[in-house]
Structure formats: C-alpha cells, structure tokens
Design an enzyme around this catalytic site. Structure first.
Site, short mmCIF file in Angstrom:
data_model
loop_
_atom_site.label_atom_id
_atom_site.label_comp_id
_atom_site.label_asym_id
_atom_site.label_seq_id
_atom_site.Cartn_x
_atom_site.Cartn_y
_atom_site.Cartn_z
N HIS A 452 0.84 -1.21 0.00
CA HIS A 452 0.00 0.00 0.00
C HIS A 452 0.87 1.25 0.00
O HIS A 452 1.50 1.58 1.00
CB HIS A 452 -0.93 -0.01 1.23
N LEU A 463 5.57 2.90 3.07
CA LEU A 463 4.92 1.79 2.38
C LEU A 463 4.42 0.82 3.43
O LEU A 463 5.17 0.42 4.33
CB LEU A 463 5.91 1.06 1.45
N GLU A 464 3.14 0.47 3.34
CA GLU A 464 2.58 -0.57 4.21
C GLU A 464 2.62 -1.88 3.42
O GLU A 464 2.05 -1.96 2.33
CB GLU A 464 1.13 -0.26 4.59
N VAL A 465 3.29 -2.89 3.97
CA VAL A 465 3.27 -4.22 3.36
C VAL A 465 2.32 -5.08 4.19
O VAL A 465 2.44 -5.12 5.42
CB VAL A 465 4.68 -4.84 3.34
#
Ligand code: T1G
Length: 710
Positions: A452, A463-465
């Site tokens: 994301h 960044l969201e993983v």
C-alpha cells in the site's frame, strides 16, 4: 579501543579514523579524547609538516556525534558540557600550527562536517554517496561543535542559514559551488589530492578565504541593516514552516546572529547554551527516537528474526493500471531501484499517458540537477508499456493499481497469475480491501501480498506491506526489501480493514465532517490542525486524497467497524455536487490553475450548513486528535502493527502526524493512559459513543502500562 591509525608520507601524517565494529564513524567522548592525544603527539613531532584526516570506512566519513549519547543525557548542564567539549576540540584543530586537510568520502554530517569546517582545507569525492551538511535541527538540536559560528563565515550568511535551519546536506558539486569544500575529485585520487593539498599548505601557508557569494549577497550580508533583514526573513520562513512547534531552528538562527553580530566567543557561548537547552526537550527526544526507529526499520525484513526465508530478488517489475498511482509506482521504482518497469493498461492511449507521468518523475529530478542527462536517459529506457500482458512472463513482481473494486482486482490477479512464473509475486496496492479477500481465488496465495503506497508515491516515504493469511515469509521479505529499494520506509501490518494508516485516519476525517455539519468553519478546522502540527488540515487532505476515494474507504471502514466509524454525510453531499477535490478543482477549497486558494464558501450551501462562531481550535483539536489516538489504541490492541515503533513511524510518514509529538502511541505514553481515558470519557459524554475509550487504555491505566515499555 583504537579508532585512529597513523601513517606518514613525505612529512604528511595520514590519520585514518575507523571505529572498530561500527558501520559508521561517529564522534563520542572516547573518540574525541583519542583524537586530541593523537594530534598533541603530532604537534610535537618535528617530522610532521601537515596532517590529512581520512576515513577507513568504505563509504562513510563521519556521521556526526554519537546520537546514542543524547539518549543518556541526564541534564541541560551535561548536554551543554558535551557541546563545549566539541567546540574546544574543534578550536584546537582550527588553531593547530600545522595545516590539517579533511579528505572526505561518504556522509560528512553534524560534528563530522564541523570537524571538516575546523580543518584548513577540504577535499571531497564526487561520489553520490558523499553528502555534507548539518542535519542537527532534524534531531531537535543545533550544530553544537562550532557549526553555527564557522559555516556562515565560510560560505556567507544566507547560504549557511539555508543549510542549518533546514538541517540540509548537499552533494559534493553543490557543496563546492557553495564553498563548503575546496576541491571535488574522483574517489580513486582522494588521498593523493589531499596529500598534495597538505604539502602545498605546509609550503605556502593556509590561503585566506572569502565566501563565494554574489555581489548582492555581499551587499546585503555586508551591512548590519542587510543582515537584520536576513534574520527577520529567515525567522518568518521558519515560523511559516514549523508553526513554532520546533524550537531548534529558531535557536540556531539566534546563535548565528549572535556569532556574526557580537563575535565568535559570544557565538560559541550561545551555541553550547542553546544546544544544552534543546537536547533535553521532549521534541528532541521524539526526533532522536524517530531517527533510531527509521534506521532500525532499514534492517527489519518484516518477519521474526531467524525465520528461514528465500527472498525472491526483484529485477523486473510489472504494473497493472497506468493511472495516477500505477504510473507513479513505476516511475519511482525506476528512479530509486533502477530496474525495468513495464506498465500495462487496457488501451494504449492510457498506457501512453501513464508512461508520460512516470517519465515526468525523472524529468523533475533532471530539472533539479538530481539526475544527469545520461542518467535520465538510462533510467527512462527502463520504462515500457503495453495494452496486453506481453513481457509480463519476465516480471519478478507485478503490482496492481487498478480501480478500488474487489471483483476487478480478483480478475487482474487471475490474469496476471496466468502470465507470470510460479516464483513471481503479485502485489495489490489496495488501500482498504482485505488482502485475503483479493487472494481468495488465487492459484498461488502464498505469493500474494498487499503493498500500500501513499500518494504522491514519489514523495510519500511510507509503504505498508500487508501479508494475507497464506502469504509466505519469502514473499514478505521480498516485498519489504523491494519497498526499501524504492526508497520507502516499510512497515509490515496485519490484514485488517484499512490496515494501519487508513484505520487511524478514518475516524479523524469522519469527525472533521461531523464538525462541519455542526457549523464549524472549514478554515477553523484546518488551521487548528496545522497549528497542532499536521502539514495540512483534514478538509484540505480530503481534497488531496479525492472525496470519491475517501467515500470508498469510509464505506469499507463503516462496513467493518460499524457505528463507531459511521461516516458523516459531508463527503456524500460534496460528491453529489460533483466535488471530487483537487483532481477536478472542486472541493472544500477553490483551485486556481492547480493552486489551492481559500475555502470555497459555496460548500456551506451545498452542505446546508451555516458556519457558526464560538468554536475554539482547542476543542477541534481535542475531538480530532483523541479519536485518532483511541483508534490507534484499538488497532494496536488488535495487533494491526507489530510494535509501537511501527505504529508511530506509520503515522508520521503516512499522514504527517507531527514528528515533534513522536507519533500517536508515543504521545499517549507522554499524556499517560489515565489522562487519555479521562478526556475520552468527557468527549463520550458530550459527543457520543464513538469516543468510548479503547479497553486497552483502561487496562493500561489500571496496570500503569505504556505502549513503549522501556
Ligand atoms: N550516531 C549514532 N549512530 C549512528 C549515527 C550517529 N550520528 N549515524 C548512523 N548511526 C548508526 C545507525 O543507527 C545504524 O545503526 C548505523 O549507524 C547505520 O546507519 C555536535 C551533536 C550517516 C547517512 O544526524 O543520517 O553531530 O542500526 O542504517 O543508510 O553538532 O545514518 O546498524 O545499529 O542509517 O548508510 C548529526 C545521522 C548528529 C546523521 C548513513 N548526524 N545518520 O545512512 O546507514 S548530531 C546525523 C544518518 C551532531 C554536533 C551534533 C545516516 C547516514 P544500526 P544507517 P545509512
């Protein structure tokens, strides 16, 4: 512990600093003591005509004073003494009877650059790894080893303020133009050129310098009236940027002024006094914690240490969806990760538009001289596009950034899985849809993951993983490492609706809508939140995100969390009036040629509300902030983030939560769970159940617990 080794060549002592067991050189009390003993020895050595200081690290000169030492400072006096010690050491370098030349390759920051400033000549390499500057204000302090006194004298007042007040660092070529260094050379001849300079200075003496500045600068900076003007403007710019929430740049400005107007001795006194006062503030403590959190995340692969994984190296990227997000993901990946990126969309004109936007990111760097023309050409050649899946068989990772719809995303997953190799990874850039729902029909669910990104991708650092329940560790590590290669700070979050950032943002944006419904003027709300420290207010943020995107997200959140996240009616009514926000220049604000001007007063008629008087910024701040804090506590208790560190970094880098407050979880620790619960209970009584304190906060109050146990 010996940090220094010395060799000699033609009467020049070459002093090499290489801190054993440390990835970077940093200056602490022990290193400074050893340095002082060493140069005292060289002072008395008649065979030594000059000294060259060089680093033994492959890509690091000196990263500054040891920041860890700040976390152990017990008092202002102790911090002041630390600065005074640094100043004295640099004084002895400056007044050393033999020339000292700094040979710089890699980061030369803070006290590292202050040492170089005290030296009599500076040679730097033209490597992109070499950066020179004084980043101290980013840690809530100021240059405390003479930087505030020496830099303005070397490069001029305004050029120095530009670096000190923003905590900037410059590449070697720009540093040469500014006068921060004297020579820039390829790394291969650094030592040789530094030795030649030392020999020349020993023979011909140390040259007098004047700041390389334009006539107008000399005129302005050469007169007390002109300088007063510079100080006033600098102060205004700092306040406009910081809202007065960051004391360090203003203190640094004061020290620079005192040093120039009253002389170096007064300047040094002001420098160590202000350094001492700043170093023990909560603002500095929070910024130092953020530094350590981001450096720790640089090495965190997102899976428990010791997990046996075979990461998949990403050499070629495919992006499905060449809209705003897809194009920016491709452009940013090419720019920072320097790999092939292939953009796919349903029609060639859309692909063309996306490629143009992706190359636009490279153009912008070329314009700002962050890329040379040949680098630009080389990177642009890595971008390609297609209206079918040709070339996707070679992709190691495919990121989809198509319309935020479950069925569409599942179809794209199926299409991509049919094209790519079994070991390749499929990532979705959804901002709210649970990854497990998208992966439900996957052939290889262990290779499906959420990545994301935040808009604008090329600028937003987070960044969201998001792994789904069947994503394997190798896929997680590959996605995290690829995110880092794209220059992102990556946090791994659990597959809950809204993930972390949108989860804590949703109630905040909802409540802004509720306040507008109650008649609180839009500009009062936004000004209250920018004063509190956010870069923009909630209404302006909704315009940036796009009201259509916000509505989609709020529906998913309402569906998942029920009444507590009931969206206000405001966004729906705005959309009914075709107000999407900045993207169609119709939102809460008026947009003129892309520039946001004032609030569009017509929105009140559209919303059927009359802006009322009598609301205070504090009341607005309390309602918006405490809803976000409460949601952060709830999401934390559900394990959405792996640690408080990740939660706070996510908030700081994802939505610009004010860094000086440390993040929502750090802030609740500072306020104390009891105070947070009491405030939420008051708001609950006054405004409704959505403010009901999260059970974890009640529990922490009873047990005296904190989000950061240490
Ligand atoms: N002090 C302590 N540790 C430091 C450090 C420092 N100055 N710089 C780096 N580290 C650690 C970091 O925590 C990590 O540790 C490892 O080194 C590698 O860092 C008087 C008072 C230099 C550009 O603000 O910006 O001087 O996790 O992963 O990506 O005026 O580190 O391995 O255990 O970041 O290659 C001013 C801070 C200090 C620069 C390298 N200096 N450092 O980046 O590696 S204040 C700074 C950086 C000062 C004087 C004042 C970056 C870097 P670990 P890394 P990197």
């Amino acid at each position: 512990m010996t940090a220094f080794t010395t060799t000699s060549e033609n009467g020049i002592a070459i002093v090499t600093l290489d801190l054993p067991g440390e990835p970077v050189n940093k200056l602490d009390a022990g290193v400074v003591d050893e340095w002082e003993q060493l140069i005292e020895r060289l002072r008395g050595d008649a065979a030594v005509r000059a000294i060259v200081v060089i680093s033994g690290k492959p890509d690091n000169f000196i990263a500054g004073a040891d920041i860890e030492a700040f976390t152990r400072l017990a008092s202002q006096e102790e911090a002041e003494a630390l600065s005074r010690r640094g100043q004295e050491a640099m004084q002895r370098v400056e007044q050393f009877p033999k020339p000292i030349v700094a040979a710089i390759h890699g980061p030369c920051l803070g006290a590292g650059y202050e040492l170089a400033l005290a030296c009599h000549w500076r040679v730097a390499t033209d490597s992109p790894k070499t950066q020179l500057g004084l980043p101290e204000v980013q840690l809530g302090i100021l240059p405390g080893a003479g930087g505030c006194v020496r830099l303005p004298r070397l490069i001029g007042l305004r050029a120095a303020l530009d670096i000190i007040l923003a905590g900037k660092s410059e590449r070697a070529q720009k540093a040469l133009r500014l006068g921060m260094v004297d020579e820039v050379v390829p790394k291969s001849i650094l030592r040789q050129v530094a030795l030649a300079a030392a020999d020349r200075l020993a023979r011909d003496g140390i040259p007098k310098r004047r700041p390389p500045r334009r006539a107008v600068d000399a005129l302005i900076e050469g007169t007390p009236v002109g300088r007063q003007l510079v100080y006033r403007m600098a102060r205004r710019q700092v306040l406009a940027k910081t809202g007065g929430n960051y004391p360090a740049p203003l203190a640094a400005l004061d020290v620079v002024r005192i040093a120039l107007e009253r002389g170096a001795p007064e300047g040094y006194r002001a420098e160590h006094e202000r350094f001492g006062a700043l170093a023990v503030t909560p603002v500095s403590r929070n910024l130092v914690q953020t530094f350590f959190a981001t450096t720790a995340l640089k090495k965190d692969d997102g899976v428990p240490a010791g997990t046996d994984v075979t990461p998949h190296r990403i050499r070629r990227l495919g992006v499905v969806g060449s809209g705003f997000m897809g194009a920016a993901i491709a452009g940013t990946a090419v720019l920072n990760a320097e790999l092939e990126a292939r953009l796919k969309d349903s029609e060639l004109p859309r692909v063309g538009k996306g490629l143009k936007a992706a190359i636009g990111i490279l153009d912008e760097r070329l314009k700002r001289r962050r890329l040379t023309r040949s680098q630009h050409q080389r990177l642009a050649a890595l971008l390609s596009g297609t209206a079918d899946y040709s070339g996707f068989t070679r992709a190691d990772l495919v990121i989809e950034a198509v319309f935020e719809d479950l069925a569409v995303k599942r179809r794209v997953l199926a299409e991509v899985e049919a094209e790519i190799r079994p070991e390749a990874i499929f990532a979705t850039n959804t901002s709210t849809i649970p990854i497990r729902d998208i992966a439900a029909g996957a052939r290889r669910p262990e290779r499906v993951i959420g990545m994301h990104f935040f808009s604008p991708v090329e600028r937003m650092p987070l960044l969201e993983v998001i792994p789904a329940d069947r994503t394997d560790a190798g896929t997680i590590v590959s996605a995290v490492r690829f995110g880092r290669a794209m220059g992102k700070t990556v946090i791994v979050v659990h597959d809950h609706p809204g993930f972390w950032v949108n989860r804590i943002l949703s109630p905040y944006l909802n409540e802004a809508g509720v306040l507008i419904e109650e008649g609180v003027p839009v500009e009062l709300i936004d000004r209250a939140m920018t004063r509190w420290g956010f870069p923009v207010g909630p209404a302006a943020l909704l315009d940036e995100i796009g009201l259509d995107v916000a509505q989609k997200a709020s529906k998913v959140m309402h569906g998942a969390f029920g009444e507590r996240l009931t969206p206000s009616t405001v966004v729906g009514r705005m959309l009914d009036d075709n107000r999407l926000g900045r993207k169609n220049a119709r939102g809460f604000y008026v947009y003129h040629e892309g520039h946001k001007t004032g609030v569009d007063e017509r929105v009140y008629r559209v919303l059927g509300v009359k802006p009322l008087e009598g609301f205070t910024p504090e009341a607005v701040q309390q309602r918006l902030v405490y809803l976000m804090l409460n949601e952060a506590a709830l999401a934390f208790s559900e394990g959405v983030v792996r640690s408080a560190r990740d939660g706070d970094i996510g908030a700081l880098f994802g939505i610009g939560f004010p860094p000086f407050r440390g993040g929502p979880l750090r802030l609740m620790d500072d306020l104390g769970a009891q105070q947070v619960v009491e405030t939420l209970e008051r708001l609950h009584t006054a405004h409704g159940a959505r403010f009901a304190p999260a059970p974890i906060l009640q529990q922490m109050t009873e047990r005296g617990e904190r989000f950061y146990p240490d």
